[in-house]
Every structure is written in C-alpha cells, then in structure tokens.
Design an enzyme around this catalytic site. Structure first.
Site, short mmCIF file in Angstrom:
data_model
loop_
_atom_site.label_atom_id
_atom_site.label_comp_id
_atom_site.label_asym_id
_atom_site.label_seq_id
_atom_site.Cartn_x
_atom_site.Cartn_y
_atom_site.Cartn_z
NE ARG A 50 30.72 40.52 50.29
CZ ARG A 50 31.83 39.95 49.83
NH1 ARG A 50 32.23 40.21 48.58
NH2 ARG A 50 32.55 39.15 50.59
CG ASP A 52 25.97 47.33 44.19
OD1 ASP A 52 26.84 46.57 44.65
OD2 ASP A 52 25.36 47.10 43.13
NE ARG A 202 21.35 50.18 40.49
CZ ARG A 202 22.63 50.54 40.42
NH1 ARG A 202 23.54 49.92 41.17
NH2 ARG A 202 23.00 51.49 39.59
#
Length: 258
Positions: A50, A52, A202
C-alpha cells in the site's frame, strides 16, 4: 473464478494513496471502478503493498478474481480505456493460479527514491522528485547507508502509526548513485527488502540527506538505528520522490518468456 495479476504504473499525485477510501480518490478505487465497467459487480483487488499519498509506482502488482475468462491483453486494454484520463496504467496482465497472491507470494519489494540537487527549481520533474538546493556528499551518504544494511530493529525509521507487528526487518540493499541532471545532480536511492515498515524508505532518505548535507556524520546513522527511538530519526522526506519500482516473485507471472 479465474484470477488475474496486474502490473500497475501510476503517478500518485492525485491520489490519497493506494488503498481505497470512502471520501478520497485512491489508485485501488480507480482500478476497481474500471473493473466494474467490465463486470458490473463489486470487485476487491489485493496489492503487493500500500503506497502512501503522493507516492508513485512503476511496478505495483495486484490481483483480482473475475467471473469471465478474459484474454489478458484484452483485459488490460479494456481497463486502460476505462481508467482514462487518470494517471494509472495496467502495463501487463497475466492469468494466475488460485493460490497465487500479489502480497503473500512476493519475496521482495524494490523502491527507488529520486532526489535532485540544483539551485534552480525543477520544472519537468516537478512533483516527481524531491528537490533540494544544496550539494550533497555521495560518499558520506553511502557510508551512512551501509550502517543500515542487514537485519535490525528499525523502530527509529518507522512511522509512529506503523501497524506492523514487529519493527525487525532485513534490509538487503540501499544503493545510492549520482546521475547528470541539467545544472545539477540526481541522486537515486535504490532500496530492496522482503517487506518494509510504514515510512521506512522516506525515513532512510531524509536521514541520509542530512548526512550528505554535512549536518550528520555517517556514524550518526548507526547511532540513530541503535537508539530504537523514533525521535532519533532524521527528517522524513516528502513522498513525491518515491517509486515502487518492482515486486519479486519466484514464479513471476509477467515473465512471458518462461
């Protein structure tokens, strides 16, 4: 019910992420709406991961069970017709066994993060790269990245809202390369693991950017990892430079030459 696997390419900018949401656009919702145009019932697709809001993909993988026995090429063409004008494309399609699962059959995920350094704003790649105006030290970032490889408790580098049962993961690769870019440099962070924690990539890139800028030393990355404390992480970089590059399978349904 025949099962079909899709390889999906998308620009994440208009979406609130991959996962279907009741009141916001999502990539999953767009594909399920396109499927409903072909077979008018409710469809639920499962994905390898999934992504973001704002994160892109070159090789997301999903699967769905359908009523009709479709020729895979015609299915992908029909879906792409109904996905227009959204920035989502089915770039490959294959029929798979009932046991094959986009998420659980995968043995690795590969992400790429694109970071551009130059004084001038980026134009053609706006929204597709993280732009910083200062130079970065490639050797220092590589030294910091090396401390993250292997099996660790990555509590420092996962979101506080991460729902994974354990923060322990094995990072197989974190390679950083520099590429020519008009009046600047593009740095690409290629990351590979079986699975990732929420915001892990990230968090890595945002921390390593601080190393490249000279605010952190490479050893500070190892110290942050050992702290096992989210507060020890560097800044989390923006989502729009991140791409799900590919998903690995032992029996790759898209290896048409096999």
């Amino acid at each position: 019910m025949p099962r079909y696997a899709f390889k999906v390419d998308y620009n994440g900018a208009p979406f609130a992420g991959w996962q279907r949401q009741a009141d916001q656009p999502s990539v999953q919702g767009a594909i399920e709406a396109a499927l409903a145009k072909l077979e008018p019932e409710t469809h639920t697709i499962a994905a390898a991961g999934r992504t973001d809001a704002g994160v892109h993909a070159w090789g997301q993988v999903a699967h769905v069970d359908l009523q009709r026995d479709w020729q895979p090429f015609r299915l992908s063409e029909a879906l792409n017709y109904h996905l227009k004008p959204l920035p989502v494309a089915i770039v490959d399609c294959a029929q798979v066994s009932d046991e094959w699962h986009a998420r659980f059959s995968a043995f690795e995920r590969r992400y790429v993060f694109r970071l551009v350094t130059r004084r001038a704003p980026v134009t053609h790649d706006a929204g597709l790269v993280w732009h910083v105006r200062h130079d970065l030290d490639l050797a220092a970032m590589k030294a910091g990245a090396a401390q993250l490889l292997g099996r660790h408790d990555f509590t420092t580098f996962r979101s506080s809202i991460c729902q994974a049962n354990s923060p322990v993961r094995t990072l197989d690769a974190l390679d950083i390369t520099a590429h020519a870019y008009a009046q600047g440099t593009e740095f690409r962070f290629a990351v590979r693991a079986r699975s990732f924690l929420h915001n892990q990539v990230r968090s890595f890139v945002g921390t390593l950017e601080r190393v490249g800028a000279g605010s952190w030393t490479p050893d500070d990355v190892g110290a942050a990892l050992r702290a096992q404390n989210r507060a020890a992480c560097g800044p989390v970089c923006p989502p729009h430079g991140l791409y799900l590059e590919s998903v690995g399978y032992q029996n790759d349904p898209f290896n048409h030459a096999a």
